[in-house]
Every structure is written in structure tokens, then in C-alpha cells.
Design an enzyme around this catalytic site. Structure first.
Site, PDB file in Angstrom:
ATOM      1  CE  LYS A 102      -4.457   0.829   0.135  1.00 20.41           C
ATOM      2  NZ  LYS A 102      -5.572  -0.063  -0.241  1.00 20.41           N
TER       3      LYS A 102
ATOM      4  CG  ASP B 289      -7.333   3.009  -0.795  1.00 20.99           C
ATOM      5  OD1 ASP B 289      -7.830   1.876  -0.759  1.00 20.99           O
ATOM      6  OD2 ASP B 289      -7.373   3.781   0.195  1.00 20.99           O
TER       7      ASP B 289
HETATM    8  P1  NDP Z   1     -13.040   7.474  -2.695  1.00 22.71           P
HETATM    9  O1  NDP Z   1     -11.988   8.483  -2.466  1.00 22.71           O
HETATM   10  O2  NDP Z   1     -13.593   7.266  -4.055  1.00 22.71           O
HETATM   11  O3  NDP Z   1     -14.260   7.723  -1.714  1.00 22.71           O
HETATM   12  C1  NDP Z   1     -14.093   7.770  -0.348  1.00 22.71           C
HETATM   13  C2  NDP Z   1     -15.412   8.130   0.303  1.00 22.71           C
HETATM   14  O4  NDP Z   1     -15.296   7.991   1.716  1.00 22.71           O
HETATM   15  C3  NDP Z   1     -15.812   9.577   0.061  1.00 22.71           C
HETATM   16  O5  NDP Z   1     -17.207   9.667   0.100  1.00 22.71           O
HETATM   17  C4  NDP Z   1     -15.165  10.273   1.238  1.00 22.71           C
HETATM   18  O6  NDP Z   1     -15.753  11.504   1.589  1.00 22.71           O
HETATM   19  C5  NDP Z   1     -15.384   9.269   2.340  1.00 22.71           C
HETATM   20  N1  NDP Z   1     -14.328   9.405   3.351  1.00 22.71           N
HETATM   21  C6  NDP Z   1     -12.997   9.329   3.137  1.00 22.71           C
HETATM   22  N2  NDP Z   1     -12.326   9.528   4.280  1.00 22.71           N
HETATM   23  C7  NDP Z   1     -13.265   9.738   5.214  1.00 22.71           C
HETATM   24  C8  NDP Z   1     -13.195   9.989   6.591  1.00 22.71           C
HETATM   25  N3  NDP Z   1     -12.030  10.088   7.235  1.00 22.71           N
HETATM   26  N4  NDP Z   1     -14.375  10.131   7.262  1.00 22.71           N
HETATM   27  C9  NDP Z   1     -15.563  10.028   6.615  1.00 22.71           C
HETATM   28  N5  NDP Z   1     -15.683   9.814   5.305  1.00 22.71           N
HETATM   29  C10 NDP Z   1     -14.545   9.647   4.616  1.00 22.71           C
HETATM   30  O7  NDP Z   1     -12.403   6.094  -2.134  1.00 22.71           O
HETATM   31  P2  NDP Z   1     -12.875   4.592  -2.403  1.00 22.71           P
HETATM   32  O8  NDP Z   1     -14.338   4.534  -2.605  1.00 22.71           O
HETATM   33  O9  NDP Z   1     -11.982   4.018  -3.406  1.00 22.71           O
HETATM   34  O10 NDP Z   1     -12.487   3.902  -1.001  1.00 22.71           O
HETATM   35  C11 NDP Z   1     -13.427   3.750   0.070  1.00 22.71           C
HETATM   36  C12 NDP Z   1     -12.961   2.620   0.961  1.00 22.71           C
HETATM   37  O11 NDP Z   1     -12.899   1.399   0.210  1.00 22.71           O
HETATM   38  C13 NDP Z   1     -11.575   2.789   1.588  1.00 22.71           C
HETATM   39  O12 NDP Z   1     -11.569   2.172   2.859  1.00 22.71           O
HETATM   40  C14 NDP Z   1     -10.679   1.981   0.643  1.00 22.71           C
HETATM   41  O13 NDP Z   1      -9.507   1.560   1.279  1.00 22.71           O
HETATM   42  C15 NDP Z   1     -11.599   0.820   0.334  1.00 22.71           C
HETATM   43  N6  NDP Z   1     -11.303   0.047  -0.869  1.00 22.71           N
HETATM   44  C16 NDP Z   1     -11.192   0.647  -2.079  1.00 22.71           C
HETATM   45  C17 NDP Z   1     -10.961  -0.107  -3.214  1.00 22.71           C
HETATM   46  C18 NDP Z   1     -10.918   0.480  -4.567  1.00 22.71           C
HETATM   47  O14 NDP Z   1     -10.800  -0.282  -5.517  1.00 22.71           O
HETATM   48  N7  NDP Z   1     -11.018   1.789  -4.734  1.00 22.71           N
HETATM   49  C19 NDP Z   1     -10.775  -1.563  -3.115  1.00 22.71           C
HETATM   50  C20 NDP Z   1     -10.997  -2.106  -1.789  1.00 22.71           C
HETATM   51  C21 NDP Z   1     -11.229  -1.305  -0.733  1.00 22.71           C
HETATM   52  P3  NDP Z   1     -15.031  12.908   1.170  1.00 22.71           P
HETATM   53  O15 NDP Z   1     -15.349  13.059  -0.286  1.00 22.71           O
HETATM   54  O16 NDP Z   1     -15.653  13.907   2.051  1.00 22.71           O
HETATM   55  O17 NDP Z   1     -13.570  12.712   1.424  1.00 22.71           O
HETATM   56  O1  2IT Z   2      -7.834  -1.845  -0.810  1.00 22.59           O
HETATM   57  C1  2IT Z   2      -7.775  -2.311  -1.960  1.00 22.59           C
HETATM   58  O2  2IT Z   2      -7.909  -3.521  -2.181  1.00 22.59           O
HETATM   59  C2  2IT Z   2      -7.573  -1.374  -3.072  1.00 22.59           C
HETATM   60  N1  2IT Z   2      -7.521  -0.167  -2.839  1.00 22.59           N
HETATM   61  C3  2IT Z   2      -7.382  -1.880  -4.458  1.00 22.59           C
HETATM   62  C4  2IT Z   2      -5.962  -2.323  -4.700  1.00 22.59           C
HETATM   63  C5  2IT Z   2      -5.630  -2.718  -6.101  1.00 22.59           C
HETATM   64  O3  2IT Z   2      -4.440  -3.005  -6.316  1.00 22.59           O
HETATM   65  O4  2IT Z   2      -6.494  -2.745  -6.966  1.00 22.59           O
END
Ligand code: NDP
Ligand code: 2IT
Length: 445
Positions: free
Chosen positions: A124, A164
Site C-alpha cells: 500500500k 484507493d
Molecule cells: P473514494 O476516495 O472514491 O471515496 C471515499 C469516500 O469515503 C468519500 O465519500 C469520502 O468523503 C469518504 N471518506 C474518506 N475519508 C473519510 C473519513 N475520514 N471520514 C468520513 N468519510 C470519509 O475512495 P474509495 O471509494 O476508493 O475507497 C473507500 C474505501 O474502500 C476505503 O476504505 C478503501 O480503502 C476501500 N477500498 C477501495 C478499493 C478500490 O478499488 N477503490 C478496493 C478495496 C477497498 P469525502 O469526499 O468527504 O472525502
Molecule cells: O484496498 C484495496 O484492495 C484497493 N484499494 C485496491 C488495490 C488494487 O491493487 O487494486
């Protein structure tokens, strides 16, 4: 050292890293029984070697903002373990990013990637750079400055980053462009790329879709499905958006979405048309979820709160770590929630996990239920290697199969004597054993 000693030792050596301790404790607390069946693990100090990252790069990132100011951020890449494949995992840009958070995420990623059945190690990276309020030009300059340091440490067979929080298709594109310029090489070094330059179809949707495929398997064990079920979703970014979309496609009703400022509750349900509006708001205008309540009739906006006090059948946390407190878990259970399926990484605090498990409701940890994103990243790597691209249907079918496989493994290793499936235990044992066996076979290096 046994598991308890390793944990105590890590807490002493890395005292200011609570998220890292939390993630390690959760895994070590569930694998003991299995671990004890393998005395050779202790002899080779396997647990400690598996908990401490292989290496960590820390660097300064300098960039110039639109007003000509010289700005400094920190950049990191935690390469946790490459026993079963090249390091693989996302990059997070958020003001809260620090080593504790990235170490927890890289540790989790190692077991998650092991569960996917694909050959990927765990990593990461990220920066405390906050894209919020930055212009597209500033984000581009930052991505280029970040990659100016990172490019030396990654590569298609070494370490393959992706998105992420705060890193989506736009940022991956800028980082890919910079990598290509610095190295003179076009390769599959990042996943989540644009489809015109090697990105896989369904990668943007994959984490959310996979999350709901996993949820459907859990519901099936109770003889039910999503039809007519009400859902609370947190977040409104990539994972939340496509979790919502798949819930709608399968007949569920989405009541809430949120961002870091608060949540919206729509008693009429967020349907596909309203979700399209949210996608445009978030992905194009980079607006706030509050604006949804101004746009649509009868919607409540609750600033500064999370949606867990609302009544619903299912909770899908898709924002960030530690967003479901013990109190929130109690409120969800008291309101009759039947399933909690994590789209985010570690959104539930340990005491809240206990609340769900004691209530014997369906509870899936992110390393199982959100593994769809990195799985399709793995499929993107495969397509890049063979220089072909598969159809959306083909990728979606493979994603679906992988999620079913992860669910099967959780049931296999996590079913307790009374029949309750402890998905945390199942995912941890299945993820751990594969990495542990690979490490044993490769010697102490
Ligand atoms: P994005 O940046 O697209 O969206 C994040 C969302 O969560 C936004 O709505 C954001 O609000 C909110 N958020 C972020 N930080 C906080 C916080 N500290 N408190 C409250 N709300 C918060 O990210 P993703 O959708 O990609 O990621 C969301 C989660 O999923 C994370 O935990 C990530 O690690 C996990 N994840 C992502 C993957 C991926 O492929 N993208 C794969 C697997 C897991 P705001 O706009 O106000 O910041
Ligand atoms: O938390 C996760 O699994 C991700 N943010 C996606 C990682 C990836 O390599 O696609």
C-alpha cells in the site's frame, strides 16, 4: 515467539501505530488454532516475519500550487509481502495518511490478495496530500512529483500500485503518464488505468460489485436475497457508488450515502437516476453530498454524523477505517440489521465486530468482501501481460466466480460448532495459510 508475544513486541517497537496494531491483533486473534497445528511455523519465526513489512519507502514530495507556492507532502510505499506474487495494492491520497494507516492497509492487503486466488503479494502507498479543493492541474503536478520518486521502486513484475481513497481513474492516468515518461517504458505498472491504455473493463465497478456479490452469498446461507431489503451505505466515492448500483440492480433499496461532512437519508430510496446524479456530482464536479438534499424532495441531511442510527436490513460501510463504533454497532443490531458487509478496509472497530458476532448476524470483513477490486486489478495485470482485453461480461463473470470462491473459503475455515459462520476467522485462516506455506517453502530471506 507466539502470536501474543509478537503483538506485544510490535506494540513496543512501533508505539505510535494504533491502526497497524489493530489490524495485526485482529488476524493473530483468529489464526491461533490453525497456527498451533504447525510447530514448524514457530521455529522459523513465521508470524513476526509475516507481520513486519519487507520494506518501506518514505520520501518528500515537492510540487507547486496554482498560486506559485512551493508545497511539501510526504510520500510512502509499504511493500509488505511478496511470497505469492509481485507487491500489489492501492495508493491513498488523504490528509490523514500516515505510516500506521499504510502499514495496516498493506498488512490487510497481503491476506486479501491471498484470498483472491490470484498471484499477488501485498502493498500500500500514499501521501498526506489532500485532493480536496485542488485544481485538476494541481492534482496532475502532484501525481507527477509523487511518481518522480516512486517509479524506481515499482514495476509490472515488482510492485503494481492502483487507486484507493483520493486516487481514481484521473490520478492513476496522471501517474501512469509520468511513469511512462520517466522510464521510457509502456507496461502494466499500474491498474485501474483508462480502458484506452490497458485498463480492464469492470475495474471501476469491481469493488462495489464484488461487495454485493459477497453479500448475496451471505444472504443465501439464510435462504434470502436482496429483493425489497433496505440498505445503509456510507461513503459516496468509488466503492459506495458501485455498491449502490449493484444493490439496485438486485432489487434492494438504498436509503443513505455520505461523505466526510455528513450523510443524506432518502426515505424514497436513492434510485439509479438519483445515483447517476451523485456520480456526476462526485466524479465530475467534486461536490458535497449535502447538495443531494438540496436537489431532491423529502431528503434529510445530517451533518457531522454517520448513517448507522437509521433503521435498515443491511449496512454497507464503504467510506473509511473505524467508521462503525461499538455504539453504532449496538444501534444497528437494536434496529434489526441482519447483515453488515464491508466495502471499506477495516471500517468496524474491534468491539463493534464483537457486537455483530455475539448477535450472530452476518458480518463480512473487508479483506473478504471488498477483494473484488484488487481481483479485477489482478485480471488487468493478466490482460496486460498477454496484450489482450476481455469483454465486460467475461471480466464480470470471473469477478463473480472469485467472490464465490472467497465466500466458500470463509465458510470452510470459519464455520463454528453451532453453525454460525465467523467470516473474520475464515478469511484470516484461508488468507494466512497460503502466504505462510509459500514463505516456508522459500526459506528465511
Ligand atoms: P473514494 O476516495 O472514491 O471515496 C471515499 C469516500 O469515503 C468519500 O465519500 C469520502 O468523503 C469518504 N471518506 C474518506 N475519508 C473519510 C473519513 N475520514 N471520514 C468520513 N468519510 C470519509 O475512495 P474509495 O471509494 O476508493 O475507497 C473507500 C474505501 O474502500 C476505503 O476504505 C478503501 O480503502 C476501500 N477500498 C477501495 C478499493 C478500490 O478499488 N477503490 C478496493 C478495496 C477497498 P469525502 O469526499 O468527504 O472525502
Ligand atoms: O484496498 C484495496 O484492495 C484497493 N484499494 C485496491 C488495490 C488494487 O491493487 O487494486
Amino acid at each position: 515467539m507466539n502470536a501474543k508475544e509478537v503483538l506485544e513486541n510490535l506494540k513496543q517497537r512501533f508505539p505510535n501505530e494504533p491502526e497497524y496494531h489493530q489490524a495485526v491483533e485482529e488476524v493473530l486473534g483468529t489464526i491461533e488454532e490453525e497456527y498451533n497445528k504447525h510447530p514448524e511455523f514457530e521455529k522459523f519465526n513465521l508470524i513476526e516475519r509475516l507481520c513486519i513489512p519487507d520494506r518501506i519507502y518514505t520520501f518528500r514530495v515537492n510540487w507547486i500550487d496554482d498560486n506559485g507556492n512551493y508545497r511539501t507532502n510526504m510520500g510512502y510505499r509499504v511493500q509488505h509481502n511478496n511470497a505469492i506474487g509481485p507487491y500489489k495494492g492501492g495508493i491513498r491520497f488523504h490528509a490523514s495518511v500516515n505510516l500506521s494507516i499504510l502499514k495496516f492497509l498493506a498488512f490487510e492487503q497481503t491476506f486479501k490478495n491471498s484470498l483472491t486466488t490470484l498471484p499477488m503479494g501485498g502493498a500500500k502507498g500514499g501521501s498526506d496530500f489532500s485532493p480536496r479543493g485542488k485544481s485538476a492541474a494541481e492534482v496532475m503536478r502532484f501525481c507527477q512529483a509523487f511518481m518522480l520518486e516512486l517509479w524506481r521502486h515499482i514495476g509490472p513484475d515488482t510492485d503494481v500500485p492502483a487507486g484507493d481513497i483520493g486516487v481514481g481513474g484521473r490520478e492513476v492516468g496522471y501517474m501512469f503518464g509520468a511513469y511512462k515518461k520517466y522510464t521510457h517504458e509502456f507496461s502494466g505498472v499500474l491498474t485501474g488505468k483508462g480502458r484506452e491504455f490497458g485498463g480492464s473493463l469492470i475495474r471501476p465497478e469491481a469493488t462495489g460489485y464484488g461487495n454485493v456479490y459477497f453479500l448475496m452469498e451471505m444472504l443465501k446461507t439464510k435462504g434470502t436475497d436482496l429483493k425489497g431489503k433496505t440498505c445503509l451505505i456510507s461513503g459516496s466515492g468509488n466503492v459506495a457508488q458501485y455498491t449502490a448500483q449493484k444493490v439496485l440492480q438486485l432489487g434492494g433499496k438504498v436509503l443513505t450515502m455520505s461523505d466526510s461532512d455528513g450523510y443524506v437519508y432518502d426515505p424514497n430510496g436513492i434510485d439509479q437516476e438519483k445515483l447517476n446524479w451523485i456520480m456526476e456530482l462526485k466524479n465530475q464536479y467534486r461536490g458535497r453530498i449535502r447538495e443531494y438534499a438540496e436537489e431532491f424532495e423529502g431528503v434529510k441531511y445530517v451533518p457531522g454524523e454517520k448513517p448507522w442510527n437509521e433503521v435498515a436490513d443491511i449496512a454497507l460501510p464503504c467510506a473509511t477505517q473505524n467508521e462503525i463504533s461499538e455504539e453504532a454497532a449496538k444501534a444497528l443490531v437494536a434496529n434489526g440489521v441482519m447483515a453488515v458487509c464491508e466495502g471499506a478496509n477495516m471500517p468496524t472497530v474491534p468491539a463493534a465486530i464483537k457486537v455483530f458476532q455475539n448477535a450472530k448476524i452476518l458480518y463480512a470483513p473487508g479483506k473478504a468482501s471488498n477483494a473484488g477490486g484488487v481481483s479485477v486489478s489482478g485480471l488487468e495485470m493478466t490482460q496486460n501481460s498477454i496484450r489482450l482485453s476481455w469483454s465486460a461480461e467475461e471480466v464480470d463473470a470471473k469477478l463473480h466466480d472469485i467472490m464465490l470462491d472467497i465466500h466458500r473459503n470463509c465458510v470452510k475455515y470459519g464455520t463454528e460448532p453451532d453453525g454460525y459462520v465467523n467470516y473474520v476467522k475464515g478469511a484470516n485462516i484461508a488468507g494466512f495459510m497460503k502466504v505462510a506455506k509459500a514463505m516456508m517453502a522459500q526459506g528465511v530471506i
